[in-house]
Write a protein that holds these residues in place. Sequence first.
Motif, PDB file in Angstrom:
ATOM      1  N   PHE B  95       0.836  -1.207   0.000  1.00 24.51           N
ATOM      2  CA  PHE B  95       0.000   0.000   0.000  1.00 24.51           C
ATOM      3  C   PHE B  95       0.873   1.260   0.000  1.00 24.51           C
ATOM      4  CE2 PHE B  95      -3.746  -2.198   2.436  1.00 24.51           C
ATOM      5  CZ  PHE B  95      -4.069  -2.908   1.285  1.00 24.51           C
ATOM      6  N   ILE B  98       2.439   1.968  -3.365  1.00 17.02           N
ATOM      7  CA  ILE B  98       1.447   2.493  -4.309  1.00 17.02           C
ATOM      8  C   ILE B  98       1.147   3.960  -4.008  1.00 17.02           C
ATOM      9  CG2 ILE B  98      -0.963   2.294  -5.047  1.00 17.02           C
ATOM     10  CD1 ILE B  98      -0.670  -0.757  -4.679  1.00 17.02           C
ATOM     11  N   SER B 100       3.163   6.139  -2.637  1.00 18.09           N
ATOM     12  CA  SER B 100       4.284   6.994  -3.018  1.00 18.09           C
ATOM     13  C   SER B 100       4.366   7.144  -4.536  1.00 18.09           C
ATOM     14  CB  SER B 100       5.588   6.443  -2.449  1.00 18.09           C
ATOM     15  OG  SER B 100       6.036   5.350  -3.220  1.00 18.09           O
ATOM     16  N   THR B 102       1.661   6.781  -6.790  1.00 15.43           N
ATOM     17  CA  THR B 102       0.466   7.302  -7.479  1.00 15.43           C
ATOM     18  C   THR B 102      -0.369   8.237  -6.619  1.00 15.43           C
ATOM     19  OG1 THR B 102      -0.986   5.521  -6.703  1.00 15.43           O
ATOM     20  CG2 THR B 102       0.266   5.097  -8.712  1.00 15.43           C
ATOM     21  N   GLY B 103      -0.141   8.234  -5.321  1.00 13.93           N
ATOM     22  CA  GLY B 103      -0.990   9.033  -4.435  1.00 13.93           C
ATOM     23  C   GLY B 103      -2.278   8.322  -4.042  1.00 13.93           C
ATOM     24  N   PHE B 104      -2.560   7.182  -4.674  1.00 16.14           N
ATOM     25  CA  PHE B 104      -3.796   6.446  -4.367  1.00 16.14           C
ATOM     26  C   PHE B 104      -3.703   5.736  -3.010  1.00 16.14           C
ATOM     27  CE2 PHE B 104      -4.743   7.162  -8.723  1.00 16.14           C
ATOM     28  CZ  PHE B 104      -6.089   6.912  -8.910  1.00 16.14           C
ATOM     29  N   THR B 105      -4.844   5.644  -2.322  1.00 21.84           N
ATOM     30  CA  THR B 105      -4.896   4.880  -1.066  1.00 21.84           C
ATOM     31  C   THR B 105      -5.924   3.759  -1.210  1.00 21.84           C
ATOM     32  OG1 THR B 105      -6.522   6.440  -0.221  1.00 21.84           O
ATOM     33  CG2 THR B 105      -4.236   6.810   0.434  1.00 21.84           C
ATOM     34  N   PRO B 106      -5.764   2.695  -0.456  1.00 23.42           N
ATOM     35  CA  PRO B 106      -6.708   1.569  -0.569  1.00 23.42           C
ATOM     36  C   PRO B 106      -8.083   1.952  -0.034  1.00 23.42           C
ATOM     37  CG  PRO B 106      -5.174   1.205   1.239  1.00 23.42           C
ATOM     38  CD  PRO B 106      -4.683   2.417   0.514  1.00 23.42           C
ATOM     39  N   ILE B 107      -9.128   1.303  -0.535  1.00 24.77           N
ATOM     40  CA  ILE B 107     -10.477   1.614  -0.048  1.00 24.77           C
ATOM     41  C   ILE B 107     -10.739   0.946   1.302  1.00 24.77           C
ATOM     42  CG2 ILE B 107     -11.539   2.120  -2.274  1.00 24.77           C
ATOM     43  CD1 ILE B 107     -12.554  -0.766  -2.326  1.00 24.77           C
ATOM     44  N   GLU B 108      -9.822   0.108   1.740  1.00 23.19           N
ATOM     45  CA  GLU B 108      -9.918  -0.535   3.068  1.00 23.19           C
ATOM     46  C   GLU B 108     -11.206  -1.332   3.248  1.00 23.19           C
ATOM     47  OE1 GLU B 108      -8.792   1.928   6.416  1.00 23.19           O
ATOM     48  OE2 GLU B 108      -7.596   3.240   5.121  1.00 23.19           O
TER      49      GLU B 108
END
Lengths: 270, 270
Positions: B95, B98, B100, B102-108
């Motif tokens: 996570f 990713i 670093s 793309t800036g995207f975070t997981p939806i958890e």
Amino acid sequence: MKNEIIVYTISDSIGETSQKLLAAVTAQYPDLVFNNSYRFSFVNKEEELIDILRDALKDKAVVISTLVDNHLATVANDFSRQTDLHYLDLMNPFFEIIKSKTGFTPIEEPGIVHKLDKEYFNKIAAIEFAVKYDDGKNPQGFLQSDAVILGVSRTSKTPLSMYLANKGYKVSNLPLIPEVPLPQILDKVEGQKIIGLVCKPENLSRIRSNRLDSLGLSNSSSYTNLERIYEELEYSKLVFKKHNAYVINVTDKSIEETAYLIEKHLKNLK
Amino acid sequence: MKNEIIVYTISDSIGETSQKLLAAVTAQYPDLVFNNSYRFSFVNKEEELIDILRDALKDKAVVISTLVDNHLATVANDFSRQTDLHYLDLMNPFFEIIKSKTGFTPIEEPGIVHKLDKEYFNKIAAIEFAVKYDDGKNPQGFLQSDAVILGVSRTSKTPLSMYLANKGYKVSNLPLIPEVPLPQILDKVEGQKIIGLVCKPENLSRIRSNRLDSLGLSNSSSYTNLERIYEELEYSKLVFKKHNAYVINVTDKSIEETAYLIEKHLKNLK
């Protein structure tokens, strides 16, 4: 493109572990595209490994590795530290913990997880068993089964049986139809080994409609009729009660989730 | 005991990824006993998580986690840093990379890897397809198959078909017997979709003997006779040649390894 990420997976065997992790990770990013076409299996030469890592660096890729060969793993680790390649080693952190706790080191034999041992042949036998005793084809198989799965049409009996077989369980299944008498042999099966599947009638009707569509059949049959489905489900619940079955509601559950519940139930029996 | 290691696995879903990694790791330590009975699934409360971690510490266990909930993952990370618990987080390092990149975070969202989407239902359909068209039961299925697997008895056609089905491929299979004519429809199947399995005669004889043993049958039949097996294999090779099949020698190969070769071959066709 900022919303695409390239992933390289490197293994000295098939590389299934990386694929499994990658599936779990990608599911968490519905808006991100993962390009996973760079899958390198059976990597066992240093030059080959370095070529792959150089390409990954050029592609600005994330590299996941499950190399069990210590030399290769070290090469990849060193390379990524020197180049700032995004590199994840799934095996070695575990190996190091085990070493510190027990002093044991891995035998570094690639692919040994697929070794053709007793457990492996049991699994193969279980898969053949599940195919042979699918769909009530031969109720004699119930007596040798670890689990007998019962349910009306489209409650996922077959894929469930195959999934559990792949984990080594001998599973048979039987479709429940109010007009078709149950095989007498079912009375001889312990209730705890009988798994009853139920589902919300509306969902079942939708699933059956899709099924008929996919078979190119008309949708007006009693098969998708809600009233008929209620009747079938009521009948199935009576059967489950009579046989003391372990009942699972599969509505909105995946095969993996239902199988998890069955496995847990079967383990508790031991 | 120094040659036993206790492993706790913690997931906010089923925890399949940890199990997969664990299988790959344990295979590397034939002399070490892994106690993997502490499997915690669907963990979603902080207190529950902390109780598990405390037990793990008492048991001197290694903890593997695949928590997608950021808060829970942080709690577990902090706990293990403060207590020197041996803790491996499989998801979060990925996570972070990713984020670093793309800036995207997981939806958890736990368990979303099992979501009931189109791909999922395709897989279910493929499993049902493989059961329906197993063992040459209905050669009409050949034309809709992604792959048609041919081979003499005990070359692992059925488990291979099920394994590939589990990856979404529609697979049928047909046993080859010199005395039984081939279904005509086979002529209409592209050679590249036909997979021919061969095996070393000695191994096949041994596998067949074991099979007869497990069925409680006598071993003196032509089924295990080497000469007969040579004859069958020669016949099968002629069939493969005539149909331009992709031939794989399955001797000492696991289902996973053979399936890997078939998948690679099928992907090259696209």
